[in-house]
Design a protein around this motif. Structure first.
Motif, PDB file in Angstrom:
ATOM      1  N   SER A 229      -2.834 -71.971   0.126  1.00 26.35           N
ATOM      2  CA  SER A 229      -3.871 -71.019   0.515  1.00 26.35           C
ATOM      3  C   SER A 229      -3.933 -71.026   2.040  1.00 26.35           C
ATOM      4  CB  SER A 229      -5.210 -71.463  -0.081  1.00 26.35           C
ATOM      5  OG  SER A 229      -6.277 -70.884   0.649  1.00 26.35           O
ATOM      6  N   THR A 230      -4.046 -69.855   2.634  1.00 32.38           N
ATOM      7  CA  THR A 230      -4.175 -69.811   4.100  1.00 32.38           C
ATOM      8  C   THR A 230      -5.433 -70.562   4.551  1.00 32.38           C
ATOM      9  OG1 THR A 230      -5.292 -67.673   3.921  1.00 32.38           O
ATOM     10  CG2 THR A 230      -2.918 -67.626   4.365  1.00 32.38           C
TER      11      THR A 230
ATOM     12  N   ALA B 169      -1.839 -70.671  -4.512  1.00 33.12           N
ATOM     13  CA  ALA B 169      -3.171 -70.987  -5.042  1.00 33.12           C
ATOM     14  C   ALA B 169      -4.228 -70.290  -4.193  1.00 33.12           C
ATOM     15  CB  ALA B 169      -3.394 -72.506  -5.053  1.00 33.12           C
ATOM     16  N   GLY B 170      -4.112 -68.947  -4.122  1.00 32.26           N
ATOM     17  CA  GLY B 170      -5.084 -68.153  -3.369  1.00 32.26           C
ATOM     18  C   GLY B 170      -6.463 -68.277  -4.020  1.00 32.26           C
TER      19      GLY B 170
ATOM     20  N   ARG C 249     -14.208 -66.853  -4.395  1.00 31.26           N
ATOM     21  CA  ARG C 249     -15.426 -67.667  -4.369  1.00 31.26           C
ATOM     22  C   ARG C 249     -15.566 -68.393  -5.699  1.00 31.26           C
ATOM     23  NH1 ARG C 249     -20.093 -64.337  -3.958  1.00 31.26           N
ATOM     24  NH2 ARG C 249     -18.889 -62.816  -5.128  1.00 31.26           N
TER      25      ARG C 249
ATOM     26  N   ARG D 144      -9.698 -67.193  -8.625  1.00 29.91           N
ATOM     27  CA  ARG D 144      -8.367 -67.065  -8.034  1.00 29.91           C
ATOM     28  C   ARG D 144      -8.233 -65.727  -7.316  1.00 29.91           C
ATOM     29  NH1 ARG D 144      -4.112 -70.294  -9.874  1.00 29.91           N
ATOM     30  NH2 ARG D 144      -3.058 -69.142  -8.224  1.00 29.91           N
TER      31      ARG D 144
ATOM     32  N   VAL E 294      -4.951 -63.494   5.098  1.00 29.59           N
ATOM     33  CA  VAL E 294      -5.142 -64.059   6.434  1.00 29.59           C
ATOM     34  C   VAL E 294      -6.439 -64.853   6.503  1.00 29.59           C
ATOM     35  CG1 VAL E 294      -6.178 -61.884   7.265  1.00 29.59           C
ATOM     36  CG2 VAL E 294      -5.177 -63.449   8.909  1.00 29.59           C
ATOM     37  N   SER E 295      -6.411 -65.917   7.290  1.00 33.26           N
ATOM     38  CA  SER E 295      -7.636 -66.701   7.543  1.00 33.26           C
ATOM     39  C   SER E 295      -7.850 -66.819   9.040  1.00 33.26           C
ATOM     40  CB  SER E 295      -7.508 -68.109   6.946  1.00 33.26           C
ATOM     41  OG  SER E 295      -7.402 -68.042   5.541  1.00 33.26           O
TER      42      SER E 295
ATOM     43  N   LYS F  96     -12.057 -52.546  -6.421  1.00 27.10           N
ATOM     44  CA  LYS F  96     -11.932 -53.622  -5.430  1.00 27.10           C
ATOM     45  C   LYS F  96     -10.593 -53.554  -4.699  1.00 27.10           C
ATOM     46  CE  LYS F  96     -12.642 -58.582  -4.859  1.00 27.10           C
ATOM     47  NZ  LYS F  96     -13.520 -59.683  -5.257  1.00 27.10           N
TER      48      LYS F  96
ATOM     49  N   GLY G  43     -11.161 -58.860  -0.674  1.00 30.64           N
ATOM     50  CA  GLY G  43     -12.271 -59.798  -0.777  1.00 30.64           C
ATOM     51  C   GLY G  43     -12.289 -60.748   0.410  1.00 30.64           C
ATOM     52  N   ILE G  44     -13.424 -61.373   0.589  1.00 27.54           N
ATOM     53  CA  ILE G  44     -13.661 -62.259   1.739  1.00 27.54           C
ATOM     54  C   ILE G  44     -14.231 -63.576   1.243  1.00 27.54           C
ATOM     55  CG2 ILE G  44     -15.109 -62.541   3.801  1.00 27.54           C
ATOM     56  CD1 ILE G  44     -14.826 -59.394   3.993  1.00 27.54           C
ATOM     57  N   LEU G  45     -13.711 -64.647   1.800  1.00 31.01           N
ATOM     58  CA  LEU G  45     -14.175 -65.992   1.435  1.00 31.01           C
ATOM     59  C   LEU G  45     -14.465 -66.746   2.720  1.00 31.01           C
ATOM     60  CD1 LEU G  45     -14.446 -68.372  -0.603  1.00 31.01           C
ATOM     61  CD2 LEU G  45     -12.010 -68.801  -0.214  1.00 31.01           C
TER      62      LEU G  45
ATOM     63  N   GLY H 214     -11.525 -66.179   5.255  1.00 34.75           N
ATOM     64  CA  GLY H 214     -10.300 -65.715   4.613  1.00 34.75           C
ATOM     65  C   GLY H 214     -10.483 -64.295   4.093  1.00 34.75           C
TER      66      GLY H 214
ATOM     67  N   PRO I  77      -4.144 -55.519  -8.931  1.00 36.23           N
ATOM     68  CA  PRO I  77      -4.257 -55.791 -10.356  1.00 36.23           C
ATOM     69  C   PRO I  77      -4.915 -54.603 -11.069  1.00 36.23           C
ATOM     70  CG  PRO I  77      -5.792 -57.166  -9.106  1.00 36.23           C
ATOM     71  CD  PRO I  77      -5.002 -56.388  -8.113  1.00 36.23           C
TER      72      PRO I  77
HETATM   73  C1  BT5 Z   1     -13.014 -62.871  -3.231  1.00 32.24           C
HETATM   74  O1  BT5 Z   1     -13.526 -63.741  -4.122  1.00 32.24           O
HETATM   75  O2  BT5 Z   1     -12.942 -61.674  -3.398  1.00 32.24           O
HETATM   76  C2  BT5 Z   1     -12.454 -63.544  -1.979  1.00 32.24           C
HETATM   77  C3  BT5 Z   1     -10.962 -63.386  -1.885  1.00 32.24           C
HETATM   78  C4  BT5 Z   1     -10.430 -64.014  -0.631  1.00 32.24           C
HETATM   79  C5  BT5 Z   1      -8.938 -64.039  -0.618  1.00 32.24           C
HETATM   80  C6  BT5 Z   1      -8.390 -64.479   0.715  1.00 32.24           C
HETATM   81  S1  BT5 Z   1      -6.667 -64.272   0.810  1.00 32.24           S
HETATM   82  C7  BT5 Z   1      -6.614 -65.163   2.273  1.00 32.24           C
HETATM   83  C8  BT5 Z   1      -7.557 -66.335   2.089  1.00 32.24           C
HETATM   84  N1  BT5 Z   1      -6.894 -67.450   1.440  1.00 32.24           N
HETATM   85  C9  BT5 Z   1      -7.407 -67.717   0.220  1.00 32.24           C
HETATM   86  O3  BT5 Z   1      -7.016 -68.616  -0.547  1.00 32.24           O
HETATM   87  N2  BT5 Z   1      -8.431 -66.853  -0.034  1.00 32.24           N
HETATM   88  C10 BT5 Z   1      -8.637 -65.933   1.084  1.00 32.24           C
HETATM   89  P1  BT5 Z   1     -14.412 -63.336  -5.377  1.00 32.24           P
HETATM   90  O4  BT5 Z   1     -15.518 -62.419  -4.937  1.00 32.24           O
HETATM   91  O5  BT5 Z   1     -14.725 -64.614  -6.028  1.00 32.24           O
HETATM   92  O6  BT5 Z   1     -13.434 -62.472  -6.270  1.00 32.24           O
HETATM   93  C11 BT5 Z   1     -12.402 -63.083  -7.026  1.00 32.24           C
HETATM   94  C12 BT5 Z   1     -12.101 -62.150  -8.193  1.00 32.24           C
HETATM   95  O7  BT5 Z   1     -11.438 -60.966  -7.724  1.00 32.24           O
HETATM   96  C13 BT5 Z   1     -11.148 -62.762  -9.217  1.00 32.24           C
HETATM   97  O8  BT5 Z   1     -11.832 -63.515 -10.162  1.00 32.24           O
HETATM   98  C14 BT5 Z   1     -10.504 -61.517  -9.815  1.00 32.24           C
HETATM   99  O9  BT5 Z   1     -11.351 -60.965 -10.816  1.00 32.24           O
HETATM  100  C15 BT5 Z   1     -10.496 -60.527  -8.682  1.00 32.24           C
HETATM  101  N3  BT5 Z   1      -9.178 -60.470  -7.994  1.00 32.24           N
HETATM  102  C16 BT5 Z   1      -8.250 -61.428  -7.855  1.00 32.24           C
HETATM  103  N4  BT5 Z   1      -7.209 -60.987  -7.143  1.00 32.24           N
HETATM  104  C17 BT5 Z   1      -7.488 -59.697  -6.825  1.00 32.24           C
HETATM  105  C18 BT5 Z   1      -6.818 -58.677  -6.091  1.00 32.24           C
HETATM  106  N5  BT5 Z   1      -5.642 -58.877  -5.522  1.00 32.24           N
HETATM  107  N6  BT5 Z   1      -7.432 -57.470  -5.986  1.00 32.24           N
HETATM  108  C19 BT5 Z   1      -8.630 -57.214  -6.546  1.00 32.24           C
HETATM  109  N7  BT5 Z   1      -9.325 -58.137  -7.244  1.00 32.24           N
HETATM  110  C20 BT5 Z   1      -8.761 -59.356  -7.383  1.00 32.24           C
END
Ligand code: BT5
Length: 199
Positions: free
Chosen positions: A14-15, A35-36, A39, A43, A54-55, A94, A97-99, A110, A119
């Motif tokens: 993960s970044t 392992a991206g 929240r 995953r 990107v982070s 969607k 997303g942002i973490l 991130g 997806p």
């Molecule tokens: C997010 O979490 O939306 C935050 C995503 C952050 C990803 C970045 S990538 C760079 C950095 N490195 C990391 O490891 N993470 C950050 P959340 O609100 O919890 O949404 C997660 C949910 O989005 C999953 O349970 C899926 O349902 C859905 N999902 C997963 N991959 C997706 C995608 N590519 N596009 C749209 N939805 C997705």
């Protein structure tokens, strides 16, 4: 702490994991994550080379996740909207997303944006990765340092959540506003965290 680094890597877990070891100002981008993370242990999925992953290592800021949402929406284009707390939406689907994860001395923000793959049920923007990255980098610099009232008012303008009926946890109601700390106000009650469904 040492000098900020900008790393462009092929495959990482993960970044976020790499960025948290680096000083403020650093940026970590990768083609692929094994392992991206989302929240709450969720995953984040993306095949190699098909997304911006990107982070950014930044100063801590209580509105960072909303500021990053504003930055990412502006970097992606005028059609992109924000779902509280920080999903990027295109046509109500969607797009990204942002973490935000915090350490005592820094925050790691991130951002994942779908470029040429999404997806089922999600959206993508089909723009070149380096172009989106350069816009995002500039927007993050601006919005992570912006006064809080500007972040809040720009977030309101870009919001797809405010004014809608939503479900958050087990509550249904009208999403009325965000408060000074970015909390969501639903029928007069404040929520600082949670998963929102637009009804
Ligand atoms: C997010 O979490 O939306 C935050 C995503 C952050 C990803 C970045 S990538 C760079 C950095 N490195 C990391 O490891 N993470 C950050 P959340 O609100 O919890 O949404 C997660 C949910 O989005 C999953 O349970 C899926 O349902 C859905 N999902 C997963 N991959 C997706 C995608 N590519 N596009 C749209 N939805 C997705």
């Amino acid at each position: 702490m040492g000098k900020p680094e900008v790393l462009r890597l092929e495959s990482v877990t993960s970044t976020q994991a790499i960025a948290r070891e680096l000083p403020i100002g650093s940026i970590v981008m990768a083609d692929h994550q094994t392992a991206g993370r989302g929240r709450l242990e969720r995953r984040w999925e993306a095949p190699p080379g098909r997304a911006l992953l990107v982070s950014f290592v930044l100063d801590r800021n209580p509105l960072l996740s909303l500021a990053a949402g504003v930055a990412a929406a502006e970097a992606c284009g005028p059609e992109v909207r924000l779902k509280w707390p920080n999903d990027l939406l295109l046509d109500d689907r969607k797009l990204g997303g942002i973490l935000v994860e915090v350490a005592p001395d820094k925050a790691v923000c991130g951002i994942g944006i779908n470029l040429t793959w999404a997806p089922p049920g999600a959206a993508m923007i089909e723009q070149p990765r380096d172009e989106v990255f350069e816009k995002l980098r500039a927007k993050i610099a601006t919005w992570s340092a912006a006064p809080h009232d500007r972040v809040l008012s720009r977030w309101r303008e870009l919001s797809a959540t405010l004014g809608r009926r939503i479900r958050i946890d087990s509550t249904e109601g009208l999403a009325q506003d965000i408060g000074p700390h970015g909390e969501l106000i639903v029928d007069g009650r404040s929520f600082v965290a949670g998963s929102v469904t637009h009804l």
